[in-house]
Scaffold this motif. Structure first.
Motif, PDB file in Angstrom:
ATOM      1  N   VAL A 124      -3.244  74.392  36.383  1.00 40.79           N
ATOM      2  CA  VAL A 124      -4.586  74.831  36.740  1.00 40.79           C
ATOM      3  C   VAL A 124      -5.582  73.713  36.443  1.00 40.79           C
ATOM      4  O   VAL A 124      -5.537  73.091  35.366  1.00 40.79           O
ATOM      5  CB  VAL A 124      -4.986  76.107  35.968  1.00 40.79           C
ATOM      6  N   HIS A 125      -6.480  73.466  37.408  1.00 42.46           N
ATOM      7  CA  HIS A 125      -7.520  72.454  37.282  1.00 42.46           C
ATOM      8  C   HIS A 125      -8.895  73.085  37.500  1.00 42.46           C
ATOM      9  O   HIS A 125      -9.012  74.121  38.176  1.00 42.46           O
ATOM     10  CB  HIS A 125      -7.351  71.341  38.322  1.00 42.46           C
ATOM     11  N   ARG A 126      -9.905  72.427  36.984  1.00 43.18           N
ATOM     12  CA  ARG A 126     -11.285  72.736  37.341  1.00 43.18           C
ATOM     13  C   ARG A 126     -11.879  71.516  38.036  1.00 43.18           C
ATOM     14  O   ARG A 126     -11.803  70.408  37.523  1.00 43.18           O
ATOM     15  CB  ARG A 126     -12.124  73.055  36.088  1.00 43.18           C
TER      16      ARG A 126
ATOM     17  N   ARG B 190      -7.442  67.252  30.232  1.00 36.04           N
ATOM     18  CA  ARG B 190      -7.494  65.873  30.709  1.00 36.04           C
ATOM     19  C   ARG B 190      -8.512  65.781  31.831  1.00 36.04           C
ATOM     20  O   ARG B 190      -8.476  66.575  32.765  1.00 36.04           O
ATOM     21  CB  ARG B 190      -6.114  65.409  31.187  1.00 36.04           C
ATOM     22  N   ILE B 191      -9.408  64.817  31.736  1.00 37.09           N
ATOM     23  CA  ILE B 191     -10.511  64.700  32.678  1.00 37.09           C
ATOM     24  C   ILE B 191     -10.443  63.353  33.383  1.00 37.09           C
ATOM     25  O   ILE B 191     -10.191  62.316  32.760  1.00 37.09           O
ATOM     26  CB  ILE B 191     -11.876  64.836  31.964  1.00 37.09           C
ATOM     27  N   ARG B 192     -10.650  63.371  34.711  1.00 38.34           N
ATOM     28  CA  ARG B 192     -10.780  62.132  35.467  1.00 38.34           C
ATOM     29  C   ARG B 192     -11.866  62.311  36.515  1.00 38.34           C
ATOM     30  O   ARG B 192     -12.193  63.441  36.906  1.00 38.34           O
ATOM     31  CB  ARG B 192      -9.456  61.728  36.117  1.00 38.34           C
TER      32      ARG B 192
ATOM     33  N   TRP C 271     -12.542  66.092  37.718  1.00 37.37           N
ATOM     34  CA  TRP C 271     -11.278  66.839  37.808  1.00 37.37           C
ATOM     35  C   TRP C 271     -10.738  67.022  36.396  1.00 37.37           C
ATOM     36  O   TRP C 271     -10.341  66.064  35.739  1.00 37.37           O
ATOM     37  CB  TRP C 271     -10.311  66.042  38.672  1.00 37.37           C
ATOM     38  N   THR C 272     -10.741  68.275  35.911  1.00 40.29           N
ATOM     39  CA  THR C 272     -10.244  68.590  34.580  1.00 40.29           C
ATOM     40  C   THR C 272      -8.956  69.399  34.705  1.00 40.29           C
ATOM     41  O   THR C 272      -8.947  70.466  35.336  1.00 40.29           O
ATOM     42  CB  THR C 272     -11.266  69.404  33.775  1.00 40.29           C
ATOM     43  N   THR C 273      -7.870  68.897  34.153  1.00 42.38           N
ATOM     44  CA  THR C 273      -6.623  69.660  34.094  1.00 42.38           C
ATOM     45  C   THR C 273      -6.679  70.563  32.873  1.00 42.38           C
ATOM     46  O   THR C 273      -6.788  70.098  31.740  1.00 42.38           O
ATOM     47  CB  THR C 273      -5.418  68.721  34.014  1.00 42.38           C
TER      48      THR C 273
END
Length: 315
Positions: free
Chosen positions: A249-251, A229-231, A238-240
């Protein structure tokens, strides 16, 4: 607390290690067979020390014991997560980790080990071992004991930016030419199933743990493919990558400036690329590739300025 806690990594020499941790991140590694950077660790086999602020010089395990308020007064008898960077200069052993129940019973109260991998970089034809082809536990045992590795093990081609969720019970191995950030439960329990018949400097093969491994390997293999999921939050993408009962964990990809809010009991963060500043009410804190830090409870709203890529985790 408004000050981020930057940590001093702990390094581990491994038979499969190399020099990528020095060459890619500038770390002072102990040898040219350095395989693991324990980047955020309170595990007794390698606790990290705080590099800055009022707790400079304290180990993370001691902070967890004596200053639980930094972590939102989270429960538990041990710090729950461990962040590593792994340099697979050669193939790792084919292995599996137990779940919490099995580890508590058979490993002196240790936690189980569910983990995940973010592929930082890899060679063009790199791959990893992920799962097996046996349909029953009886078939699995027969094929393991007969050494039918080429037909039993599932191999997957990989590329930078790939992400893999590795629950306890998953038969797995990183392979040569791979640089990985690993987020895991804080456990050091591994059951080695196959080690390519390698020998150490004294000519000895490494111990295998076939019976325990057969107890815990998931049969048939199940692959969990997380939905990303990206926002966008200003200059932060912010990618979950995963939400599980053990960790999320996120990137964060940073390009310019973003304003964020630390609303978790604590966040663990590793800077994989770039540089910039983290700005809180306590001041401005420069960051660069290879830094690892904890954003404690009470940090509140903060800004990130610069460019880079972070992997961030929490409970």
């Amino acid at each position: 607390m408004k000050t981020p806690l930057f940590l001093e990594p702990v390094f581990k020499e491994r038979i499969w290690g190399g020099t990528a941790l020095r060459d890619r991140f500038g770390y002072r590694i102990p040898s040219e067979r350095t395989g693991e950077c324990w980047a955020i660790s309170a595990h007794p086999h390698g606790p990290c020390k705080v590099k800055n602020g009022p707790f400079q010089g304290e180990t993370l395990d001691r902070l967890w014991e004596e200053h639980r308020e930094l972590f939102g007064n989270s429960g538990g008898d041990r710090f729950p997560l461990l962040t590593k960077i792994l340099d697979a200069n050669a193939d790792l052993s084919v292995q599996v980790h137990p779940d919490d129940e099995y580890a508590r019973k058979h490993e002196n109260g240790e936690q189980g080990k569910t983990e995940c991998w973010y592929i930082i970089d890899c060679e063009e034809d790199a791959e990893l071992v992920f799962g097996h082809r046996a349909e029953s536990r009886e078939e699995l045992e027969k094929r393991i004991r007969q050494g039918e590795w080429s037909s039993l093990l599932q191999r997957i081609k990989i590329r930078p930016g790939d992400f893999f969720y590795v629950p306890s019970g998953t038969l797995h191995a990183l392979c040569a030419g791979t640089l990985v950030l690993e987020t895991q439960q804080s456990s050091d329990t591994t059951y080695r199933v196959y080690d390519y018949d390698r020998r150490d400097a004294e000519g000895n093969t490494r111990e295998l743990h076939i019976d325990k491994a057969l107890d815990v390997i998931t049969v048939p293999h199940r692959t969990v493919i997380p939905d990303r999921r990206i926002r966008k939050l200003g200059g932060v993408e912010w990618t979950t990558l995963i939400e599980s009962r053990h960790f999320t964990v996120h990137r964060w990809r940073i390009d310019g400036e973003g304003e964020l809010n630390q609303d978790q009991p604590f966040l663990l963060a590793s800077v994989l690329k770039g540089s910039g500043e983290l700005v809180t009410e306590a001041g401005r804190f420069p960051f660069r590739k290879g830094d690892h830090l904890i954003l404690p409870t009470g940090l509140g709203r903060f800004r990130i300025l610069g460019r880079g890529e972070w992997i961030v985790s929490h409970l």
